[in-house]
Design a protein around this motif. Structure first.
Motif, short mmCIF file in Angstrom:
data_model
loop_
_atom_site.label_atom_id
_atom_site.label_comp_id
_atom_site.label_asym_id
_atom_site.label_seq_id
_atom_site.Cartn_x
_atom_site.Cartn_y
_atom_site.Cartn_z
N VAL A 54 4.76 0.11 1.02
CA VAL A 54 5.69 -0.08 -0.13
C VAL A 54 4.87 0.06 -1.56
N ARG A 55 3.58 -0.62 -1.47
CA ARG A 55 2.86 -0.48 -2.81
C ARG A 55 2.34 1.03 -3.09
N LEU A 56 1.82 1.71 -1.85
CA LEU A 56 1.37 3.34 -1.84
C LEU A 56 2.73 3.94 -2.55
N ARG A 57 3.98 3.75 -2.03
CA ARG A 57 5.15 4.62 -2.37
C ARG A 57 5.13 4.54 -3.84
N GLU A 58 4.98 3.30 -4.52
CA GLU A 58 5.04 3.24 -5.85
C GLU A 58 3.92 4.10 -6.55
N GLU A 59 2.85 4.22 -5.89
CA GLU A 59 1.66 5.03 -6.67
C GLU A 59 1.86 6.42 -6.40
N PHE A 60 2.28 6.99 -5.11
CA PHE A 60 2.10 8.25 -4.65
C PHE A 60 3.51 9.13 -4.36
N GLY A 61 4.62 8.05 -4.51
CA GLY A 61 5.94 8.72 -4.30
C GLY A 61 6.59 8.32 -2.98
N ARG A 62 7.87 8.99 -2.52
CA ARG A 62 8.75 8.62 -1.48
C ARG A 62 8.06 8.63 -0.17
N TYR A 63 6.73 9.75 -0.01
CA TYR A 63 6.09 9.92 1.19
C TYR A 63 4.79 9.83 0.98
N PRO A 64 4.21 8.66 0.63
CA PRO A 64 2.75 8.54 0.22
C PRO A 64 1.72 8.96 1.13
N ALA B 71 2.05 11.28 3.14
CA ALA B 71 2.16 12.77 3.62
C ALA B 71 1.45 13.52 2.49
N HIS B 72 0.96 13.02 1.64
CA HIS B 72 -0.02 13.78 0.33
C HIS B 72 -1.33 13.73 0.70
N ALA B 73 -1.99 14.64 0.15
CA ALA B 73 -3.31 14.76 0.25
C ALA B 73 -4.23 13.69 -0.68
N ARG B 74 -3.39 13.35 -1.71
CA ARG B 74 -4.41 12.58 -2.62
C ARG B 74 -4.88 11.34 -2.16
N PRO B 75 -3.90 10.33 -1.34
CA PRO B 75 -4.59 9.25 -0.82
C PRO B 75 -5.74 9.37 0.23
N PHE B 76 -6.00 10.50 0.55
CA PHE B 76 -7.14 10.67 1.79
C PHE B 76 -8.20 11.66 1.15
N LEU B 77 -7.83 12.69 0.39
CA LEU B 77 -8.80 13.51 -0.09
C LEU B 77 -9.48 13.48 -1.39
N ASP B 78 -8.67 13.06 -2.19
CA ASP B 78 -8.92 12.63 -3.61
C ASP B 78 -9.83 11.27 -3.67
N VAL B 79 -11.15 11.06 -4.20
CA VAL B 79 -12.07 9.81 -4.29
C VAL B 79 -11.24 8.82 -4.99
N GLU B 80 -10.42 9.35 -6.14
CA GLU B 80 -9.72 8.24 -6.70
C GLU B 80 -8.46 7.66 -5.91
N GLY B 81 -7.86 8.64 -5.16
CA GLY B 81 -6.89 8.30 -4.17
C GLY B 81 -7.30 7.34 -3.29
N ARG B 82 -8.43 7.52 -2.79
CA ARG B 82 -8.93 6.71 -1.54
C ARG B 82 -8.99 5.21 -2.05
N GLU B 83 -9.76 5.45 -3.33
CA GLU B 83 -10.12 3.82 -4.08
C GLU B 83 -8.73 3.21 -4.20
N LEU B 84 -7.73 3.98 -4.41
CA LEU B 84 -6.50 3.10 -5.01
C LEU B 84 -5.83 2.78 -3.56
N VAL B 85 -5.92 3.42 -2.54
CA VAL B 85 -5.61 2.89 -1.09
C VAL B 85 -6.38 1.58 -0.69
N ARG B 86 -7.75 1.71 -0.95
CA ARG B 86 -8.50 0.44 -0.62
C ARG B 86 -8.08 -0.69 -1.41
N ALA B 87 -7.72 -0.44 -2.77
CA ALA B 87 -7.37 -1.59 -3.68
C ALA B 87 -6.04 -2.17 -3.13
N VAL B 88 -5.16 -1.31 -2.59
CA VAL B 88 -3.79 -1.71 -2.21
C VAL B 88 -4.14 -2.53 -0.92
N GLN B 89 -4.96 -2.15 0.19
CA GLN B 89 -5.19 -2.72 1.35
C GLN B 89 -5.47 -4.09 1.03
#
Length: 227
Positions: A84-94, A96-114
């Motif tokens: 739910v939180r990641l959807r707010e950051e990355f869109g409807r299919y969080p 299914a995007h590269a940014r949460p996994f391949l982008d350093v800042e994206g991974r940090e955002l996922v870590r913070a949400v977790q």
């Protein structure tokens, strides 16, 4: 184009269960929610129940990722607050995007949400090792089976890692598993009807290895759903 691709509604719930190796009915629970002991559990991969009988490419991709966590004893439902939180950051299919996994800042955002929502350790998408935020093993396995397009969304995936020759592409063969644009179920059905591997290879201009991969995929997909 990215949202159009992810929004392509081309699967049924049973398709998802079979193609990513889930027990029958799992995809519907993840996408529509379910009731148990008088309590309703919201969907993990949708904002809420839609009543729809079709599944989009984006939802198929996200289910493919969650399938990597299905062997854990912790219910997948516990990932919902993070999604739910990641959807707010990355869109409807969080997922299914590269940014949460391949982008350093994206991974940090996922870590913070977790950390914010308290995701159980066995369900974490990213982990911290030696001061670096890296993909968890299950997430890495998923990431190894997908290909992103130029817009950064998953445009192709391998449904079962044991048959890397078999791929799914929402713009080809109606999104169904295929080897070189020949559907695996077509090959397997012909083989069961008595057509030899050599004949199939010649008919569809495939190698014997590709024919074998298609047949193996259909056997695995059927057995894993029934397991």
């Amino acid at each position: 184009m990215a949202s159009t691709l992810l929004d392509r509604a081309i699967y049924s719930y049973s398709d998802v269960d079979r193609l990513v190796g889930l027990h029958s009915g799992t995809a519907r629970r993840w996408l529509e929610g379910y009731a148990r002991s008088g309590r309703f559990y919201d969907p993990v991969l949708r904002e809420g129940p839609t009543g729809s009988e079709v599944v989009t490419w984006g939802e198929m991709v996200e289910a493919r990722l969650l399938a990597e966590f299905r062997s854990h004893q912790v219910p997948i439902q516990r990932l919902r607050p993070a999604v739910v939180r990641l959807r707010e950051e990355f869109g409807r299919y969080p997922l299914a995007h590269a940014r949460p996994f391949l982008d350093v800042e994206g991974r940090e955002l996922v870590r913070a949400v977790q950390e914010e929502v308290g995701v159980d350790g066995s369900l974490r998408l990213v982990v911290v090792r030696n001061g670096q935020t890296l993909l968890a093993e299950a997430t890495q396995r998923f990431n190894d089976t997908v290909r992103y397009d130029d817009s950064g969304v998953v445009a192709r995936l391998t449904p079962i890692a044991r048959t890397p020759e078999v791929v799914m592409d929402p713009l080809r063969t109606f999104g169904q598993p295929a080897v070189r644009n020949v559907r695996t179920d077509t090959i397997a059905e012909a083989f069961r009807a008595g057509t030899s591997r050599e004949e199939l290879a010649d008919l569809y201009e495939l190698s014997l290895d590709q024919v074998d991969a298609a047949i193996r995929f259909e056997l695995i997909a059927g057995s894993e759903q029934a397991a």
